[in-house]
Design a protein around this motif. Structure first.
Motif, short mmCIF file in Angstrom:
data_model
loop_
_atom_site.label_atom_id
_atom_site.label_comp_id
_atom_site.label_asym_id
_atom_site.label_seq_id
_atom_site.Cartn_x
_atom_site.Cartn_y
_atom_site.Cartn_z
N CYS A 110 0.79 -1.23 0.00
CA CYS A 110 0.00 0.00 0.00
C CYS A 110 0.83 1.29 0.00
CB CYS A 110 -0.99 -0.01 1.16
SG CYS A 110 -2.38 -1.10 0.82
N HIS A 127 -5.59 -1.85 -8.05
CA HIS A 127 -5.38 -1.88 -6.61
C HIS A 127 -6.42 -1.03 -5.88
CE1 HIS A 127 -3.30 -2.31 -2.81
NE2 HIS A 127 -3.47 -1.01 -2.63
N CYS A 145 -8.86 -2.04 -2.73
CA CYS A 145 -8.30 -1.64 -1.45
C CYS A 145 -8.93 -0.31 -0.97
CB CYS A 145 -6.78 -1.51 -1.62
SG CYS A 145 -5.95 -1.08 -0.09
N CYS A 150 -6.67 2.70 0.31
CA CYS A 150 -5.95 3.40 -0.75
C CYS A 150 -6.92 4.24 -1.58
CB CYS A 150 -5.20 2.42 -1.64
SG CYS A 150 -3.70 1.81 -0.87
ZN LIG Z 1 -3.83 -0.43 -0.70
#
Ligand SMILES: [Zn+2]
Length: 84
Positions: A5, A31, A35, A38
């Motif tokens: 991350c 990603h 996620c 993020c």
């Molecule tokens: Zn992430």
């Protein structure tokens, strides 16, 4: 959050500015969809960029303005979290 991350978060500005290769762009996009932490960082960066653009017509926002906006966003987010 995964070990990767911080790496992605570091590249978010380049991602937003379109400074990455198509391959890197796709990697980060994938990603972000995967996620939530993020994605939150990404949304904050986007918001920050928008606010700076509105506040300052010039290309480069002064560092002080940038950090004061960032502080305000963080503050507001904290407020919301406490109310919830
Ligand atoms: Zn992430």
């Amino acid at each position: 959050m995964s070990d990767k991350c911080p790496e992605y978060v570091e590249r978010l500005y380049a991602y937003i500015d379109g400074e990455l290769t198509a391959e890197q762009y796709e990697e980060i996009k994938a990603h972000l969809l995967d996620c939530p932490p993020c994605l939150t960082e990404y949304e904050r960066d986007m918001l920050l960029k928008k606010l700076i653009k509105r506040a300052c017509a010039c290309e480069q926002a002064p560092e002080q303005l940038r950090s004061s906006i960032l502080t305000r966003i963080t503050y507001e987010r904290t407020e919301v979290r406490y109310e919830a």
